[in-house]
Design a protein around this motif. Sequence first.
Motif, PDB file in Angstrom:
ATOM      1  N   PRO A 169       7.300   6.058  -2.885  1.00  0.00           N
ATOM      2  CA  PRO A 169       7.102   5.028  -4.047  1.00  0.00           C
ATOM      3  C   PRO A 169       6.322   5.515  -5.172  1.00  0.00           C
ATOM      4  O   PRO A 169       5.469   6.389  -5.075  1.00  0.00           O
ATOM      5  N   PHE A 198      10.362   2.515   2.832  1.00  0.00           N
ATOM      6  CA  PHE A 198      10.888   3.378   1.578  1.00  0.00           C
ATOM      7  C   PHE A 198      11.506   4.245   1.963  1.00  0.00           C
ATOM      8  O   PHE A 198      11.396   5.142   2.876  1.00  0.00           O
ATOM      9  N   TYR A 239      11.704   1.648   7.849  1.00  0.00           N
ATOM     10  CA  TYR A 239      10.215   2.383   7.462  1.00  0.00           C
ATOM     11  C   TYR A 239       9.885   1.983   6.050  1.00  0.00           C
ATOM     12  O   TYR A 239       9.046   3.108   5.260  1.00  0.00           O
ATOM     13  N   LEU A 247       0.856  -1.283  -0.041  1.00  0.00           N
ATOM     14  CA  LEU A 247      -0.174  -0.014  -0.161  1.00  0.00           C
ATOM     15  C   LEU A 247       0.957   1.215   0.007  1.00  0.00           C
ATOM     16  O   LEU A 247       0.429   2.392  -0.012  1.00  0.00           O
ATOM     17  N   GLY A 248       2.386   1.066   0.101  1.00  0.00           N
ATOM     18  CA  GLY A 248       3.148   2.290  -0.002  1.00  0.00           C
ATOM     19  C   GLY A 248       3.127   2.996   1.592  1.00  0.00           C
ATOM     20  O   GLY A 248       3.112   4.098   1.542  1.00  0.00           O
ATOM     21  N   THR A 249       2.899   2.197   2.444  1.00  0.00           N
ATOM     22  CA  THR A 249       2.977   2.811   3.634  1.00  0.00           C
ATOM     23  C   THR A 249       3.970   2.122   4.622  1.00  0.00           C
ATOM     24  O   THR A 249       4.874   1.398   4.230  1.00  0.00           O
ATOM     25  N   ASP A 250       4.257   2.435   5.682  1.00  0.00           N
ATOM     26  CA  ASP A 250       5.416   2.364   6.650  1.00  0.00           C
ATOM     27  C   ASP A 250       4.995   1.367   7.822  1.00  0.00           C
ATOM     28  O   ASP A 250       5.747   0.918   8.656  1.00  0.00           O
ATOM     29  N   ASP A 251       3.637   1.003   8.099  1.00  0.00           N
ATOM     30  CA  ASP A 251       3.325   0.441   9.215  1.00  0.00           C
ATOM     31  C   ASP A 251       1.865  -0.025   9.102  1.00  0.00           C
ATOM     32  O   ASP A 251       1.087   0.669   8.284  1.00  0.00           O
ATOM     33  N   VAL A 252       1.118  -1.010   9.794  1.00  0.00           N
ATOM     34  CA  VAL A 252      -0.212  -1.037   9.842  1.00  0.00           C
ATOM     35  C   VAL A 252      -0.687   0.020  10.975  1.00  0.00           C
ATOM     36  O   VAL A 252       0.207   0.885  11.366  1.00  0.00           O
ATOM     37  N   LEU A 299      -4.618   3.992   5.037  1.00  0.00           N
ATOM     38  CA  LEU A 299      -3.063   4.355   4.849  1.00  0.00           C
ATOM     39  C   LEU A 299      -2.425   3.956   3.417  1.00  0.00           C
ATOM     40  O   LEU A 299      -1.526   3.871   3.206  1.00  0.00           O
ATOM     41  N   ARG A 300      -3.578   3.846   2.552  1.00  0.00           N
ATOM     42  CA  ARG A 300      -3.046   3.654   1.173  1.00  0.00           C
ATOM     43  C   ARG A 300      -2.234   4.801   0.697  1.00  0.00           C
ATOM     44  O   ARG A 300      -2.571   6.145   1.170  1.00  0.00           O
ATOM     45  N   ALA A 301      -1.338   4.706  -0.288  1.00  0.00           N
ATOM     46  CA  ALA A 301      -0.326   5.889  -0.783  1.00  0.00           C
ATOM     47  C   ALA A 301      -1.185   6.693  -1.400  1.00  0.00           C
ATOM     48  O   ALA A 301      -2.260   6.461  -1.752  1.00  0.00           O
TER      49      ALA A 301
END
Lengths: 207, 537, 95
Positions: B521, B517, B515, B102-107, B184-186
């Motif tokens: 992205p 990325f 993290y 999803l292009g994020t760094d965590d849930v 949290l989607r990019a």
Amino acid sequence: MEHSFSLPNSGHNYDAKASKLGMWLFLYTELLLFGGLFMVYMVYRALNPDAFLIASFNLNVWLGTINTVVLLTSSMTVAMSITAIQKGNSKLSLILLALTVAAAVIFLVIKYFEWGAKIEHGFWPGMDHFTNLPFGEQLYFYLYFFMTGLHGLHVVVGMVFILIVMKKIKNGSQNKNKNQLLENSGLYWHLVDLIWIYLFPLFYLIH
Amino acid sequence: MTGTSASQPSYLDVTKGLFSWIFTLDHKRIGLLYLYTVGSFFLVGVILGVIMRLELFNPGADIIEAQTYNQVFTLHGVIMVFLFIIPSIPAVFGNFFLPIMLGTDDVAFPRINLMSWWLYVIGAIFALGTLIFGDGPADTGWTFYAPYSVKTGTNVSMTVLAAFVLGFSSILTGLNFIVTIHRLRAPGMGFNDMPLFSWALYATSWIQLLATPIIGITLLMILAERVLGIGLFDPAIGGDPILYQHLFWIYSHPAVYIMALPAMGIVSEIIPTFSQRTIFGYKAIAYSSMGIALVGYFVWGHHMFTSGMSGPSAWIFSLLTFFVAIPTSIKVFNWLATLYKGSIDIEVPLLYALAFIFNFLIGGLTGLVVGALAADVHLHDTYFVVGHFHYVMLGGTGFAFIGGLHYWFPKMWGKMYNKAVAKLAFAIIFIGLNILYFPMLILGVMGMPRRYYDYLPEFHTLNQVSTVGSWIMVTGLIIMLVNLFIAHRKGKKAPDNPWNGITLEWQTKSPPPLYNFDKMPKLAKGGPYNYPNAKNS
Amino acid sequence: MEDSYHITGYAEHFGTWVSLILLTFMTVFISVFGADLNTLTVATALFIASVKALVVAYYFMHLKYDPKIYRIMILIVMSMFVIFLIMLIFDYLTR
């Protein structure tokens, strides 16, 4: 931890909407948890309508009604406390939450006396009087204790939740701009109320 | 950690020590924690399965007694269902890759994520604790059917408690994923731009969220009934055992889709990558996941055709069951259409994905056979059912799990395994699996009942074939594991994008930084599988 | 946050409370004094309970002012539960 690049959609940001959505999802699981019990109740009531009716006469409708009013009132105070904090009035918010907790205590005390009276008369599963009841009435009391017991547990959890939030309001970490935790505790408290709204007619108002 | 973005250490290197792992909030590490625990329990389950097959090599009690056999198959079931297959793909690959995809760094809730792993561990301790405490592990089968589960002297209470705790862990994982996908989607990634694995996890999470509480409360009722002695499900004192079956399957049938949907998600990732082609029917695959999840809620009664449920109910459930086949076959056709005219690269993950389709086809079609009311009356509680669900569970989900492991292995550890050995292991596992389970289908049609340590002499040959199959499969599994273990220790360094994938996990480094990325992205234009140099047919 | 949230007034909460209390007394009254309605009382009691639940969810729990998705989700969850219940009871009614 420092790091040079941070995503705009980071999972580490404070996100009130995410936490609200999470709370609602959790409430769905709670609804279905009690939902399972309601299914059992419905089936056994359909199979033993008369026994459920007779057994229900042992409950005190008026105590049940008082408890309903108590819970509804506490629901109002917790909703108002959210209004208060959103308007920046932390003090009023705290007072309203204290009233909510007081209502929760009253509810539990009344419940305690209700249960106490039932147990005194031997309606607790396994007691002599209970074992001599017809099966249908046994099921009724089993479900009564199970469902109101589980609900009572939720009252306690909700109360603790609210007390924690009160502490956070006092030290300022829940405030006018950041109050999702209070809102979530409110949502939880309303759920406790919501379940009672169904428990009350299903156990007290079979006539 | 204030270095420039280029020198960010990988998630494996940021901190060291046991505590930096078991109390980590990093979704990738939690994914690996799940991988190690889930994988260990898979091996325990395999060992129990092999013991059963050994016992069945010859008729009569050879190596274990009847009662032990009952306990072994129960423990096998409980471990494989609750400790392996339900958490397997969502908790391992979902945790690891959903945020990256999803292009994020965590849930959304990292601490709840850690809590769910700890609940899993506690549940596992309860499940295995039955070996030590009380009068031995439960002997009820993993279904804990009342009234036997209420009356047996074995330690059902603790097993049931284990399942309850594990259910809670599963709920928290599902809750976390739903919120993550919603919030949290990019930037720029709509629901319809998500990779299909995320869609599959989304559907799965809703099942985890909405079905699990029902079994939670049902198991609590079994517990209370054992402790207090109420006839909630015991007909001798006024209860109805069929009600228990209803409640149990209201969860446990959708649970089958907790196992199958993420597997289909992995296959939907692997196939476009290795055919370098846009997935055929993106929306159809995505929405069919939701369709399966939805229809899957209303077919639970097909487990109860012979239980004494009413006739009209039985045929309604049978009819509804057939509707599940529609979204499932939509997926299969779309996968095949994706392969058509693709530039296919036969790598190990693709082999597992293709084998998934083959096995799942057998598992699914035999599922329709037992879903048909008339046929089920004959086949219920025979080895046909055992063969059927092992094709779906191990041949389907298990293969997708192993396929996913080979697909993402270079990303997770930054190392590459020996591909030739991996292909050999695949061939052995695939052959072993079919020799192991296909005879069961035939035995079932011949009428061999399930859940006995013994059988009639006419079933001897096929049982021996099946047991030999189990040896072959285990050999393959060992080769696979050793291969991956060696790769993990001293494998060649893997490139960031060994398969030319274009979903977001291939844009970051292998292994990813803490993290995920180092820079924003880039989403592929025109959907997550729009391969730039694909042949347009 | 991109959009400002709605603050419900004290008066609205109080009004909600009054209506809930009235509904409670109504359901008790029907049950205790209208006992000859028989099976209808179950239906009425459940109907009134559902109205109350809706009021709580809509006003106290703020659903009315939340994004539409919350109403859709709770609707799906509740209808699933109702279908469970119907399919379950159907088995018992047709035995």
